[in-house]
Design a protein around this motif. Sequence first.
Motif, PDB file in Angstrom:
ATOM      1  N   PHE A  56     -11.960 -25.455  24.963  1.00 35.99           N
ATOM      2  CA  PHE A  56     -11.124 -24.050  25.366  1.00 35.99           C
ATOM      3  C   PHE A  56     -12.608 -22.833  25.072  1.00 35.99           C
ATOM      4  O   PHE A  56     -12.232 -22.001  26.078  1.00 35.99           O
ATOM      5  N   SER A  57     -13.244 -23.421  25.360  1.00 28.96           N
ATOM      6  CA  SER A  57     -14.854 -22.344  24.264  1.00 28.96           C
ATOM      7  C   SER A  57     -15.217 -22.253  25.431  1.00 28.96           C
ATOM      8  O   SER A  57     -16.586 -21.603  26.058  1.00 28.96           O
ATOM      9  N   ALA A  58     -14.722 -23.648  26.784  1.00 33.73           N
ATOM     10  CA  ALA A  58     -15.615 -23.174  28.233  1.00 33.73           C
ATOM     11  C   ALA A  58     -14.490 -23.044  28.974  1.00 33.73           C
ATOM     12  O   ALA A  58     -15.268 -24.317  30.057  1.00 33.73           O
ATOM     13  N   LEU A  59     -13.737 -22.498  29.324  1.00 36.20           N
ATOM     14  CA  LEU A  59     -13.083 -22.826  29.782  1.00 36.20           C
ATOM     15  C   LEU A  59     -13.102 -22.112  32.120  1.00 36.20           C
ATOM     16  O   LEU A  59     -13.967 -21.003  31.431  1.00 36.20           O
ATOM     17  N   MET A  96     -11.440 -19.603  22.414  1.00 35.98           N
ATOM     18  CA  MET A  96     -11.699 -19.126  24.017  1.00 35.98           C
ATOM     19  C   MET A  96     -11.490 -17.457  23.627  1.00 35.98           C
ATOM     20  O   MET A  96     -12.173 -17.707  24.424  1.00 35.98           O
ATOM     21  N   GLU A  97     -12.046 -17.255  22.354  1.00 38.28           N
ATOM     22  CA  GLU A  97     -12.140 -15.740  22.498  1.00 38.28           C
ATOM     23  C   GLU A  97     -13.873 -15.261  21.936  1.00 38.28           C
ATOM     24  O   GLU A  97     -14.401 -14.841  22.713  1.00 38.28           O
ATOM     25  N   LYS A  98     -14.289 -16.719  21.839  1.00 38.91           N
ATOM     26  CA  LYS A  98     -15.794 -16.610  21.420  1.00 38.91           C
ATOM     27  C   LYS A  98     -16.197 -17.879  20.898  1.00 38.91           C
ATOM     28  O   LYS A  98     -15.577 -19.288  20.844  1.00 38.91           O
ATOM     29  N   ASN A  99     -17.344 -17.983  21.242  1.00 37.98           N
ATOM     30  CA  ASN A  99     -17.938 -19.101  20.857  1.00 37.98           C
ATOM     31  C   ASN A  99     -18.196 -19.346  19.403  1.00 37.98           C
ATOM     32  O   ASN A  99     -18.726 -18.153  18.468  1.00 37.98           O
ATOM     33  N   LEU A 100     -18.099 -20.993  18.743  1.00 36.49           N
ATOM     34  CA  LEU A 100     -17.817 -20.784  16.944  1.00 36.49           C
ATOM     35  C   LEU A 100     -19.600 -21.987  16.726  1.00 36.49           C
ATOM     36  O   LEU A 100     -19.279 -22.529  17.422  1.00 36.49           O
ATOM     37  N   ASP A 101     -19.392 -21.487  15.781  1.00 27.87           N
ATOM     38  CA  ASP A 101     -21.125 -22.014  15.296  1.00 27.87           C
ATOM     39  C   ASP A 101     -20.605 -23.409  14.607  1.00 27.87           C
ATOM     40  O   ASP A 101     -19.103 -22.997  13.221  1.00 27.87           O
ATOM     41  N   GLU A 102     -21.087 -23.685  13.852  1.00 28.35           N
ATOM     42  CA  GLU A 102     -20.876 -24.736  12.824  1.00 28.35           C
ATOM     43  C   GLU A 102     -20.012 -24.277  11.368  1.00 28.35           C
ATOM     44  O   GLU A 102     -18.749 -25.019  10.919  1.00 28.35           O
ATOM     45  N   THR A 103     -20.417 -23.175  10.909  1.00 25.97           N
ATOM     46  CA  THR A 103     -20.102 -22.602  10.162  1.00 25.97           C
ATOM     47  C   THR A 103     -18.600 -21.633  10.031  1.00 25.97           C
ATOM     48  O   THR A 103     -18.156 -21.833   9.373  1.00 25.97           O
ATOM     49  N   ALA A 104     -18.811 -21.294  11.404  1.00 33.48           N
ATOM     50  CA  ALA A 104     -17.076 -20.321  11.521  1.00 33.48           C
ATOM     51  C   ALA A 104     -16.204 -21.641  11.666  1.00 33.48           C
ATOM     52  O   ALA A 104     -14.779 -22.105  11.281  1.00 33.48           O
ATOM     53  N   ILE A 105     -16.983 -22.423  12.657  1.00 32.06           N
ATOM     54  CA  ILE A 105     -15.477 -24.161  11.882  1.00 32.06           C
ATOM     55  C   ILE A 105     -15.413 -24.738  10.870  1.00 32.06           C
ATOM     56  O   ILE A 105     -14.248 -24.758  10.924  1.00 32.06           O
ATOM     57  N   ARG A 106     -16.023 -24.311  10.840  1.00 28.86           N
ATOM     58  CA  ARG A 106     -15.545 -24.961   9.058  1.00 28.86           C
ATOM     59  C   ARG A 106     -14.962 -24.058   8.449  1.00 28.86           C
ATOM     60  O   ARG A 106     -14.296 -24.230   7.022  1.00 28.86           O
ATOM     61  N   GLU A 107     -14.799 -22.850   8.444  1.00 28.78           N
ATOM     62  CA  GLU A 107     -14.316 -21.644   7.979  1.00 28.78           C
ATOM     63  C   GLU A 107     -12.745 -21.671   8.233  1.00 28.78           C
ATOM     64  O   GLU A 107     -11.638 -21.992   7.841  1.00 28.78           O
ATOM     65  N   LEU A 108     -12.923 -22.199   9.845  1.00 31.04           N
ATOM     66  CA  LEU A 108     -11.750 -22.329  10.392  1.00 31.04           C
ATOM     67  C   LEU A 108     -10.636 -23.419   9.663  1.00 31.04           C
ATOM     68  O   LEU A 108      -9.349 -23.399   9.325  1.00 31.04           O
ATOM     69  N   ILE A 109     -11.235 -24.836   9.684  1.00 31.31           N
ATOM     70  CA  ILE A 109     -10.543 -25.531   9.626  1.00 31.31           C
ATOM     71  C   ILE A 109     -10.236 -25.761   8.164  1.00 31.31           C
ATOM     72  O   ILE A 109      -9.488 -27.342   7.822  1.00 31.31           O
ATOM     73  N   GLN A 110     -10.445 -25.434   6.956  1.00 29.52           N
ATOM     74  CA  GLN A 110     -10.638 -25.366   6.063  1.00 29.52           C
ATOM     75  C   GLN A 110      -9.366 -25.054   5.380  1.00 29.52           C
ATOM     76  O   GLN A 110      -9.326 -24.272   5.284  1.00 29.52           O
ATOM     77  N   PRO A 111      -8.969 -25.807   4.255  1.00 28.41           N
ATOM     78  CA  PRO A 111      -7.468 -26.174   4.237  1.00 28.41           C
ATOM     79  C   PRO A 111      -7.149 -25.302   2.672  1.00 28.41           C
ATOM     80  O   PRO A 111      -5.875 -25.026   2.958  1.00 28.41           O
ATOM     81  N   GLY A 112      -8.417 -25.389   1.958  1.00 28.50           N
ATOM     82  CA  GLY A 112      -8.624 -24.553   0.818  1.00 28.50           C
ATOM     83  C   GLY A 112      -7.847 -25.734  -0.144  1.00 28.50           C
ATOM     84  O   GLY A 112      -7.495 -26.434   0.133  1.00 28.50           O
ATOM     85  N   ARG A 113      -8.204 -24.556  -1.922  1.00 29.39           N
ATOM     86  CA  ARG A 113      -8.292 -25.658  -2.670  1.00 29.39           C
ATOM     87  C   ARG A 113      -8.317 -27.363  -2.930  1.00 29.39           C
ATOM     88  O   ARG A 113      -7.750 -28.194  -3.513  1.00 29.39           O
ATOM     89  N   GLY A 114      -9.995 -27.294  -2.559  1.00 25.66           N
ATOM     90  CA  GLY A 114     -10.424 -28.976  -2.012  1.00 25.66           C
ATOM     91  C   GLY A 114      -9.888 -29.732  -1.559  1.00 25.66           C
ATOM     92  O   GLY A 114     -10.006 -30.963  -1.733  1.00 25.66           O
ATOM     93  N   GLY A 115      -8.592 -28.925  -0.429  1.00 20.70           N
ATOM     94  CA  GLY A 115      -8.005 -30.283   0.809  1.00 20.70           C
ATOM     95  C   GLY A 115      -8.812 -31.196   1.623  1.00 20.70           C
ATOM     96  O   GLY A 115      -9.705 -30.598   1.856  1.00 20.70           O
ATOM     97  N   TRP A 116      -8.676 -32.108   2.021  1.00 21.03           N
ATOM     98  CA  TRP A 116      -9.373 -32.894   2.830  1.00 21.03           C
ATOM     99  C   TRP A 116      -8.911 -31.900   4.319  1.00 21.03           C
ATOM    100  O   TRP A 116      -8.232 -31.403   5.104  1.00 21.03           O
ATOM    101  N   ASP A 117     -10.718 -31.244   4.684  1.00 16.40           N
ATOM    102  CA  ASP A 117     -10.208 -30.704   6.496  1.00 16.40           C
ATOM    103  C   ASP A 117      -9.708 -31.279   7.160  1.00 16.40           C
ATOM    104  O   ASP A 117      -9.660 -32.614   7.491  1.00 16.40           O
TER     105      ASP A 117
END
Length: 435
Positions: A10-13, A140-161
Amino acid sequence: MSLLDYEQRFSALRVNSAGGNRSPHKVALLRAVMDLVESGQIQENAFYFDDRLRARFTDHFQELAGPSDRDNPHLPFFHLRSEGFWHHKERPGQRERYADQNTVTSPGALNALVDYAFLDDELFELLGNRIARELLKSAMEKNLDETAIRELIQPGRGGWDWLECEFLVADYMAMMEKHLAGVKYSKADHRRALQAYLNNRSRPSIEFKHRNISAVLLEQGLPYLPGYRPAHNYQQQLGQVVLSYLAGHQSLLDDLTQLAGGSVTEPEPSPMDWSKVYDPNPPDRIPYVAESRPSYIARRIDFSERERRNRSLGQSAESFVVQLERQRLTEEGRPDLAAEVEWSSLKRGDGLGFDIRSFDARRDEERFLEVKATHSGKYQPFFISENERAFSNDYSDAYRLYRVYEFSMSPRLFVLPGAVEQYVHLIPRSYQARF
């Protein structure tokens, strides 16, 4: 493919960059598709070039477009096929003409060639999850680094991402493939190796998640790994990761269904004895409602249905129980009754409502045994006919259902005495059609 594989796609459409400006058309159409999935307006993997899709496309296009861009949704609907995850169902008789087309000039030209578009089954499952959608939108909007990806997929409260769930599911399926191939493996070693990829979560928590995967498979009519008793209180995200994995590994689905329908080598009951084969603890009655099955699973024969049709499995299991019953009665000091054990379905045919006539050694009473076998674990559903159900009610004092499980490995069985419906949920699965 994993979620990160699609994130990279998606980042390389492949977009038109004429004049130095990137065309917003593909991004707008994919956002429209995500909107329809998120709102529940699209529940099957089929996207028609209709008013709903065009209206959503226009909303996103107006937000993204530059002065020279034109609102032409038919173009990305056609050209997304170059991305490898967007596919078209051609209209009847148009396959060759469609293959020769490099573009379409109008909505009418598109509709003349294409009935609908569909995604990779795996990607369609991913879009059902909010976190996955947000990650792909951001990609699709920007290139994401590993930190940004982890922040986006983290469900919070110690849940499994999502990525943790992907590692977990891939490990479970690796064990499943070893199981299908008859290769020995250590569950403890797998859990130990997984910890480094799962933020060092505890081994008991990993084992419980593996049990959750068993529950997802069971609800989809598929076998699960023996030793991982299904635990049905799982998070929705884990279920979506399992379905996404299966969608991308459909050869595994074929292997599972082949296990159900394959020929069977009957195990020898000797030197096994009744005490080693008999499981005194029938399954708990689980209050859950199975989800509807995705098309890529539904179009394959249900595992339990396939086992029901497997005469080799049924006859081998019945023979196994006949020998066990004779051995049991002999060990209980009743060789006379052992000699009278009858394989009724073989001798007198199907339709009796039971398979084997045996005896209670202490009371000298008949026992009518119905045998149901599976290669999977003790919680695998089984089929029972109306005749068998009625017989279990009419002769409840003498009726016993023998559920033989893990038949291809180290067979065990539990017994359900009396009317079957007191132990299980009965779901009608067939109809008699009369004129």
